[in-house]
Write an enzyme that holds these catalytic residues in place. Structure first.
Site, mmCIF file in Angstrom:
data_model
loop_
_atom_site.group_PDB
_atom_site.id
_atom_site.type_symbol
_atom_site.label_atom_id
_atom_site.label_comp_id
_atom_site.label_asym_id
_atom_site.label_seq_id
_atom_site.Cartn_x
_atom_site.Cartn_y
_atom_site.Cartn_z
ATOM 1 N N LYS A 199 0.816 -1.179 0.009
ATOM 2 C CA LYS A 199 -0.056 -0.054 -0.036
ATOM 3 C C LYS A 199 0.869 1.196 -0.074
ATOM 4 O O LYS A 199 0.400 2.233 -0.692
ATOM 5 C CB LYS A 199 -0.894 0.033 1.281
ATOM 6 C CG LYS A 199 -2.145 -1.079 1.225
ATOM 7 C CD LYS A 199 -3.149 -0.849 2.101
ATOM 8 C CE LYS A 199 -3.957 -1.999 2.088
ATOM 9 N NZ LYS A 199 -5.199 -1.837 1.099
ATOM 10 N N LYS A 235 -3.204 -12.944 -6.876
ATOM 11 C CA LYS A 235 -3.705 -13.676 -5.786
ATOM 12 C C LYS A 235 -5.357 -13.526 -6.016
ATOM 13 O O LYS A 235 -5.608 -12.207 -6.483
ATOM 14 C CB LYS A 235 -3.551 -13.235 -4.523
ATOM 15 C CG LYS A 235 -3.783 -14.077 -3.307
ATOM 16 C CD LYS A 235 -3.837 -13.571 -2.051
ATOM 17 C CE LYS A 235 -4.583 -12.327 -1.619
ATOM 18 N NZ LYS A 235 -4.757 -12.074 -0.265
ATOM 19 N N LYS A 282 -10.759 -10.696 -2.439
ATOM 20 C CA LYS A 282 -12.119 -10.064 -2.539
ATOM 21 C C LYS A 282 -12.006 -8.758 -2.992
ATOM 22 O O LYS A 282 -13.115 -8.111 -3.476
ATOM 23 C CB LYS A 282 -12.661 -9.883 -1.035
ATOM 24 C CG LYS A 282 -12.463 -11.121 -0.105
ATOM 25 C CD LYS A 282 -12.587 -10.899 1.414
ATOM 26 C CE LYS A 282 -11.673 -11.449 2.242
ATOM 27 N NZ LYS A 282 -11.900 -11.610 3.641
#
Ligand code: TYM
Length: 329
Positions: free
Chosen positions: A111, A193, A196
Site C-alpha cells: 500500500k 492472488k 475479495k
C-alpha cells in the site's frame, strides 16, 4: 490435545481462495485439535467499513464457516470484538513490535509503494493484533494461505521476544500452509492472488455467487497458448490454477488430474472445473440457506464468546502480572 487457531476478516464476500487456502484446512483439522476459529472484525476496521455491510458480512461469514463443515460442538467459533482481551493483548504486542519489522510486512509495504492515501495506523500495527489473536489461546498451529505466513512468522518472533524478556509465557506457533491451494490465483490474471478486493468480478469466485455465474467465470478464465495440460505454475499459471482448484475440491492429486486430461484440450479442463465448482457451490449454498434461516448463528457466537473469553482472560491476567500491570497479584 494440541491447539489450533485461525481467523478471517469479514470484509467483502468470501472467495473460493478463502475456502481452499483456509476454511478447508480448518474443517480437516477440527477432529485433531482443540480449535479456535474467529471472525477478525477488529482487523476489518483497519479500513473504513460501512457498518451495515460489516454486520451482513459477519453473519455471512459465520453461516459459511458452518456451511463449510465447521462443527460448533468441536470448534470454539467467535467474534473477535466479543472478547476484549484481543484488543488488550494487541496493545501489549504493539509495544513488543519494532517499527522496522512492521514496515517490512508486505500488506503495508504494497500500500505504501502504491502511495495509497490514508493508510491507517491500525493497518500498520495490525500484524501485532494478529499475533495477540494467536498467542491468547496458546495455539500450536495456525492454518493460513501463503499470504498470511509472514504474519505468523512475526508472531513467532514476538512470542520469543516476550518469553526471553519475561519468562515462558507464550507457545511459539507454527504456520500450516496447504500443499495444494495455498494461493488461488485471479481467474483473469493468474499471476495475481484471487482476492475479495479485486476490481474485476470475473477474476474472483464468491462463495455466494450464483453457481451458474461461477461456472461462467471458470469458462472465461485466462489460460495460455501452450495447448498442453501440465502443472507448470511459472509458464502456465492459468492452467496450474484450474488444476489446483479441481484438485482441492475433488481430493484428486494434481498428478492424477494431469494423467486424466492427457491429450485433452483446455475447454475440457474448464468444463470439468466449472462443473465441480457449480456442484460445490450448489451444495454449500443449500446448507448456508438452512443455517441463515435457523438460530444457529446467534447461538454459536454467544457460546463461542463465552468459551473464548474464559481462555483469553486467564492468559491476559498472566501477561499483566508479568509486566507489572497487576498491583496486588
Ligand atoms: P484474510 O481475511 O485476508 O484471509 C483469510 C484466509 O484466507 C486465505 N486466503 C487465501 N488462500 C489461498 N488463496 C487465496 N487467493 C486466498 N485469499 C485469502 C488467507 O491466507 C487467510 O488464511 N489477517 C488475516 C486474518 C487474521 C488471522 C488472525 C489469521 C487475523 N488474525 C490470526 C490467522 C490467525 C487476514 O486478513 O486474512
Amino acid at each position: 490435545m494440541k491447539k489450533c487457531l485461525s481467523g478471517i476478516k469479514p470484509t467483502g464476500r468470501l472467495t473460493l481462495g478463502n475456502y481452499i487456502g483456509a476454511i478447508r484446512q480448518f474443517v480437516q483439522l477440527q477432529d485433531e485439535y482443540e480449535m479456535y476459529i474467529f471472525i477478525a472484525n477488529l482487523h476489518a476496521i483497519t479500513e473504513l467499513q460501512n457498518s451495515k455491510d460489516l454486520k451482513q458480512n459477519t453473519k455471512d461469514l459465520i453461516a459459511l464457516y458452518l456451511a463449510c463443515g465447521l462443527d460448533p460442538e468441536k470448534v470454539t467459533l467467535f467474534l473477535q470484538s466479543d472478547v476484549h482481551e484481543h484488543a488488550e493483548l494487541g496493545w501489549v504486542m504493539t509495544c513488543n513490535s519494532y517499527m522496522g519489522e512492521l514496515s517490512r510486512m508486505t500488506q503495508y509495504k504494497d500500500k505504501q509503494q502504491k502511495q495509497e492515501k490514508n493508510i491507517t495506523a491500525g493497518l500498520f500495527t495490525y500484524p501485532a493484533l494478529m499475533a495477540a489473536d494467536i498467542l491468547l489461546y496458546d495455539a500450536d498451529v495456525v492454518p493460513v494461505g501463503v499470504d498470511q505466513k509472514q504474519h505468523v512468522e512475526l508472531c513467532r518472533n514476538l512470542a520469543q521476544r516476550f518469553n526471553n524478556a519475561f519468562g515462558e509465557t507464550f507457545v511459539v506457533p507454527e504456520p500450516v500452509v496447504p500443499k495444494v491451494g495455498a494461493k488461488i490465483m485471479a481467474l483473469q490474471d493468474p499471476t495475481k492472488k484471487m482476492s475479495k478486493s479485486d476490481g474485476n468480478p470475473k477474476s474472483c469466485i464468491d462463495l455466494l455467487d450464483e453457481p451458474a455465474v461461477a461456472r461462467k467465470k471458470i469458462m472465461s478464465a485466462v489460460t495460455d497458448s501452450v495447448g498442453v495440460i501440465q502443472f507448470d505454475p511459472e509458464n502456465q499459471p492459468g492452467i496450474a490454477n484450474l488444476l489446483t482448484i479441481e484438485s482441492s475440491l475433488t481430493g484428486k492429486s494434481i498428478e492424477e488430474l494431469v494423467a486424466e486430461f492427457d491429450g485433452k484440450g483446455y475447454g475440457d479442463l474448464k468444463k470439468a472445473v466449472g462443473e465441480t465448482v457449480f456442484n460445490f457451490l450448489t451444495d454449500l449454498q443449500a446448507k448456508y440457506k438452512e443455517i441463515v434461516a435457523s438460530d444457529l448463528i446467534q447461538k454459536t457466537v454467544t457460546d463461542g464468546a463465552q468459551k473464548a473469553s474464559y481462555v483469553a482472560r486467564k492468559k491476559v491476567t498472566k501477561v499483566k502480572r508479568k509486566l507489572g500491570l497487576e498491583l496486588y497479584r
